[in-house]
Design a protein around this motif. Structure first.
Motif, PDB file in Angstrom:
ATOM      1  N   PRO A 104       0.799  -1.231   0.000  1.00 51.32           N
ATOM      2  CA  PRO A 104       0.000   0.000   0.000  1.00 51.32           C
ATOM      3  C   PRO A 104       0.828   1.276   0.000  1.00 51.32           C
ATOM      4  CG  PRO A 104      -0.016  -1.008   2.173  1.00 51.32           C
ATOM      5  CD  PRO A 104       0.633  -2.000   1.255  1.00 51.32           C
ATOM      6  N   LEU A 105       2.145   1.166   0.127  1.00 52.42           N
ATOM      7  CA  LEU A 105       3.007   2.353   0.117  1.00 52.42           C
ATOM      8  C   LEU A 105       3.739   2.507  -1.215  1.00 52.42           C
ATOM      9  CD1 LEU A 105       5.891   0.801   0.380  1.00 52.42           C
ATOM     10  CD2 LEU A 105       5.486   0.970   2.827  1.00 52.42           C
ATOM     11  N   GLY A 106       3.278   1.800  -2.252  1.00 51.21           N
ATOM     12  CA  GLY A 106       4.090   1.704  -3.455  1.00 51.21           C
ATOM     13  C   GLY A 106       3.560   2.363  -4.707  1.00 51.21           C
ATOM     14  N   TRP A 146      -4.043   5.559 -10.419  1.00 44.46           N
ATOM     15  CA  TRP A 146      -4.069   5.371  -8.973  1.00 44.46           C
ATOM     16  C   TRP A 146      -4.828   4.098  -8.648  1.00 44.46           C
ATOM     17  CZ3 TRP A 146      -1.296   8.623  -5.944  1.00 44.46           C
ATOM     18  CH2 TRP A 146      -0.913   9.855  -6.509  1.00 44.46           C
ATOM     19  N   TRP A 147      -4.439   3.424  -7.577  1.00 44.86           N
ATOM     20  CA  TRP A 147      -5.199   2.271  -7.100  1.00 44.86           C
ATOM     21  C   TRP A 147      -5.412   2.410  -5.603  1.00 44.86           C
ATOM     22  CZ3 TRP A 147      -2.957  -1.447  -3.733  1.00 44.86           C
ATOM     23  CH2 TRP A 147      -1.567  -1.317  -3.537  1.00 44.86           C
ATOM     24  N   ASP A 148      -6.546   1.918  -5.134  1.00 44.73           N
ATOM     25  CA  ASP A 148      -6.945   2.071  -3.735  1.00 44.73           C
ATOM     26  C   ASP A 148      -6.550   0.822  -2.957  1.00 44.73           C
ATOM     27  OD1 ASP A 148      -8.090   2.601  -1.309  1.00 44.73           O
ATOM     28  OD2 ASP A 148     -10.109   2.985  -2.086  1.00 44.73           O
ATOM     29  N   PRO A 149      -5.630   0.923  -1.982  1.00 40.90           N
ATOM     30  CA  PRO A 149      -5.205  -0.248  -1.227  1.00 40.90           C
ATOM     31  C   PRO A 149      -6.181  -0.685  -0.128  1.00 40.90           C
ATOM     32  CG  PRO A 149      -4.051   1.673  -0.423  1.00 40.90           C
ATOM     33  CD  PRO A 149      -4.886   2.140  -1.582  1.00 40.90           C
ATOM     34  N   ARG A 150      -7.271   0.050   0.021  1.00 42.27           N
ATOM     35  CA  ARG A 150      -8.313  -0.385   0.973  1.00 42.27           C
ATOM     36  C   ARG A 150      -9.377  -1.122   0.178  1.00 42.27           C
ATOM     37  NH1 ARG A 150     -10.502   1.782   6.486  1.00 42.27           N
ATOM     38  NH2 ARG A 150     -12.490   0.676   6.586  1.00 42.27           N
ATOM     39  N   PRO A 151      -9.499  -2.446   0.358  1.00 43.06           N
ATOM     40  CA  PRO A 151     -10.432  -3.221  -0.471  1.00 43.06           C
ATOM     41  C   PRO A 151     -11.873  -2.801  -0.259  1.00 43.06           C
ATOM     42  CG  PRO A 151      -9.570  -4.554   1.335  1.00 43.06           C
ATOM     43  CD  PRO A 151      -8.769  -3.288   1.326  1.00 43.06           C
ATOM     44  N   LYS A 152     -12.625  -2.828  -1.342  1.00 36.37           N
ATOM     45  CA  LYS A 152     -14.040  -2.490  -1.296  1.00 36.37           C
ATOM     46  C   LYS A 152     -14.825  -3.742  -0.916  1.00 36.37           C
ATOM     47  CE  LYS A 152     -13.739   1.289  -4.629  1.00 36.37           C
ATOM     48  NZ  LYS A 152     -12.260   1.353  -4.560  1.00 36.37           N
ATOM     49  N   LEU A 153     -15.432  -3.731   0.264  1.00 33.51           N
ATOM     50  CA  LEU A 153     -16.213  -4.851   0.760  1.00 33.51           C
ATOM     51  C   LEU A 153     -17.682  -4.441   0.830  1.00 33.51           C
ATOM     52  CD1 LEU A 153     -13.771  -6.030   3.583  1.00 33.51           C
ATOM     53  CD2 LEU A 153     -13.983  -6.904   1.243  1.00 33.51           C
ATOM     54  N   VAL A 231       2.336 -10.549  11.296  1.00 38.45           N
ATOM     55  CA  VAL A 231       1.170 -11.105  11.995  1.00 38.45           C
ATOM     56  C   VAL A 231       0.287  -9.976  12.512  1.00 38.45           C
ATOM     57  CG1 VAL A 231       0.394 -12.414  14.002  1.00 38.45           C
ATOM     58  CG2 VAL A 231       2.318 -13.259  12.637  1.00 38.45           C
ATOM     59  N   LEU A 232       0.908  -9.003  13.171  1.00 34.28           N
ATOM     60  CA  LEU A 232       0.134  -7.890  13.737  1.00 34.28           C
ATOM     61  C   LEU A 232      -0.512  -7.036  12.653  1.00 34.28           C
ATOM     62  CD1 LEU A 232       2.529  -6.839  16.633  1.00 34.28           C
ATOM     63  CD2 LEU A 232       0.262  -7.896  16.857  1.00 34.28           C
ATOM     64  N   ALA A 233       0.162  -6.870  11.519  1.00 35.70           N
ATOM     65  CA  ALA A 233      -0.445  -6.123  10.415  1.00 35.70           C
ATOM     66  C   ALA A 233      -1.690  -6.841   9.915  1.00 35.70           C
ATOM     67  CB  ALA A 233       0.565  -5.953   9.283  1.00 35.70           C
ATOM     68  N   GLY A 234      -1.622  -8.181   9.832  1.00 33.29           N
ATOM     69  CA  GLY A 234      -2.791  -8.943   9.407  1.00 33.29           C
ATOM     70  C   GLY A 234      -3.932  -8.854  10.394  1.00 33.29           C
ATOM     71  N   VAL A 235      -3.613  -8.928  11.682  1.00 32.30           N
ATOM     72  CA  VAL A 235      -4.650  -8.795  12.714  1.00 32.30           C
ATOM     73  C   VAL A 235      -5.275  -7.404  12.641  1.00 32.30           C
ATOM     74  CG1 VAL A 235      -5.164  -8.804  15.182  1.00 32.30           C
ATOM     75  CG2 VAL A 235      -3.519 -10.445  14.254  1.00 32.30           C
ATOM     76  N   THR A 236      -4.432  -6.384  12.601  1.00 36.11           N
ATOM     77  CA  THR A 236      -4.914  -5.005  12.613  1.00 36.11           C
ATOM     78  C   THR A 236      -5.805  -4.712  11.410  1.00 36.11           C
ATOM     79  OG1 THR A 236      -2.924  -4.274  13.775  1.00 36.11           O
ATOM     80  CG2 THR A 236      -4.204  -2.589  12.643  1.00 36.11           C
ATOM     81  N   LEU A 270       2.527  -1.061   9.179  1.00 36.47           N
ATOM     82  CA  LEU A 270       1.587  -1.193  10.291  1.00 36.47           C
ATOM     83  C   LEU A 270       0.649   0.013  10.355  1.00 36.47           C
ATOM     84  CD1 LEU A 270       3.983  -2.650  13.010  1.00 36.47           C
ATOM     85  CD2 LEU A 270       1.944  -3.780  12.098  1.00 36.47           C
ATOM     86  N   ARG A 271       1.186   1.175  10.067  1.00 40.46           N
ATOM     87  CA  ARG A 271       0.331   2.376  10.046  1.00 40.46           C
ATOM     88  C   ARG A 271      -0.712   2.278   8.935  1.00 40.46           C
ATOM     89  NH1 ARG A 271       0.677   6.699   7.114  1.00 40.46           N
ATOM     90  NH2 ARG A 271       2.838   6.308   6.465  1.00 40.46           N
ATOM     91  N   HIS A 272      -0.293   1.796   7.766  1.00 37.99           N
ATOM     92  CA  HIS A 272      -1.262   1.604   6.680  1.00 37.99           C
ATOM     93  C   HIS A 272      -2.316   0.566   7.074  1.00 37.99           C
ATOM     94  CE1 HIS A 272       0.264   4.092   3.390  1.00 37.99           C
ATOM     95  NE2 HIS A 272       1.488   3.758   3.748  1.00 37.99           N
ATOM     96  N   ALA A 273      -1.890  -0.521   7.725  1.00 39.89           N
ATOM     97  CA  ALA A 273      -2.831  -1.558   8.144  1.00 39.89           C
ATOM     98  C   ALA A 273      -3.881  -0.992   9.090  1.00 39.89           C
ATOM     99  CB  ALA A 273      -2.078  -2.708   8.808  1.00 39.89           C
ATOM    100  N   ALA A 274      -3.468  -0.088   9.988  1.00 39.15           N
ATOM    101  CA  ALA A 274      -4.404   0.520  10.932  1.00 39.15           C
ATOM    102  C   ALA A 274      -5.455   1.371  10.230  1.00 39.15           C
ATOM    103  CB  ALA A 274      -3.647   1.356  11.959  1.00 39.15           C
TER     104      ALA A 274
END
Length: 331
Positions: A104-106, A146-153, A231-236, A270-274
């Protein structure tokens, strides 16, 4: 500029691959994705020309903002990572080849690493970022889309397909293998290890206890993105995207702990994951779990990412799914 939804199938990737270059990137801690072997036309890049890329909206403010000095954090065939100082503190931006994980930072180029689209520059070399461009050495990258790294659910708290969740767990842990037997290189195993503590927190549906395990997982493991952080990024990210009521508190706690305890790259991820911003590979699994896309190939791609990153992120997602399920279950 075009906007490319993160669910677009091909992402403009050239399906070429070079085992040597990918191996170098993986050993450096940069997640890469195996691609089919095909002949590649190298193609020369004229120094000073602007190279188009698909940029994550997660770095739009940095890319479009004022020009700032940056420095090279790491340069390998599949990625160049830059660290830049902002009023909020240090941040990391990556220029990624098409066969690297879609972080997501790329800014993702349209060519794979074996086409040698990236310059080789030493760590600490100067770079510039802002004004719509990123420049390092003789490479200048600009956003063609541009692409959005937050998936649309479907909803803020989407329902997951039970069979899909079983499929993810089976692929991660193995058929008939107890979760307690799951290990990740670099992380202590056994009943006193941090993964066991995390499983215990899940069984009790205790988010605070899960957060306390973060003090043991942050920065744990080798590489630029230690397995404990993955692991924490996945949980977050899972808690945020699946709508757990304590997601914001959990994310703030993890990102706060990361300061000074782990790598610059991992702290940024981790900040992006949050904020619910994840890699394209992680997003594809989430979309498959809600019935929006093929799940089996998405799981296989995620688990093949990096040496441990994909499996660690998948473990974090499974943990988040369990926490959401146990929190919402009538007691």
């Amino acid at each position: 500029m075009r906007t490319i939804d993160e669910s677009t199938g091909g992402h403009g990737r050239d399906t070429t691959h070079d085992d040597t270059h990918t191996g170098q990137a993986a050993r450096a801690g940069v997640p890469t994705i195996p691609l089919p072997r095909e002949s590649a036309a190298a193609g020369a890049r004229t120094p000073g020309t602007s190279v188009p890329a698909q940029a994550s909206t997660g770095i739009a403010d940095l890319l479009r903002g004022p020009v700032r000095s940056a420095r090279v954090l790491l340069s390998v065939p599949a990625a160049v990572y830059l660290t830049v100082q902002t009023p909020q503190g240090p941040d990391v931006v990556g220029v990624l080849t098409s066969d690297a994980a879609r972080l997501p930072l790329g800014c993702v180029l349209f060519r794979p690493s074996n086409g040698r689209p990236l310059v080789s520059v030493p760590s600490g070399a100067p770079a510039r970022l802002g004004g719509g461009r990123l420049t390092v050495g003789d490479l200048t990258v600009s956003a063609a889309a541009w692409w959005d790294p937050r998936p649309k659910l479907p909803t803020a708290r989407p329902a997951l397909l039970p069979e899909g969740v079983r499929q993810l767990r089976s692929a991660l842990y193995g058929e008939g293998v107890p979760h307690s037997a799951f290990v990740l290189p670099g992380l202590p195993s056994g009943p006193s290890g941090p993964l066991a503590a995390l499983r215990g927190a899940v069984r009790r549906a205790d988010v605070d206890a899960a957060l306390r395990t973060a003090t043991r997982l942050i920065g744990l493991g080798p590489g630029l993105t230690p397995a404990g952080d993955d692991v924490l990024a996945g949980v977050t990210a899972g808690l945020v995207l699946l709508g757990h009521p304590a997601a914001e508190r959990f994310g703030a706690g993890v990102t706060g702990l990361a300061t000074g305890r782990t790598t610059e790259l991992s702290r940024t991820l981790l900040r992006h994951a949050a904020a619910g911003r994840v890699s394209g590979e992680f997003a594809a699994v989430l979309r498959g779990l809600v019935g929006h896309g093929a799940l089996a190939p998405a799981i296989a791609t995620l688990l093949a990412t990096g040496s441990t990153s994909g499996r660690a992120m998948a473990l974090g997602l499974c943990t988040a799914i369990d926490l959401v399920d146990r929190t919402s279950r009538p007691r």
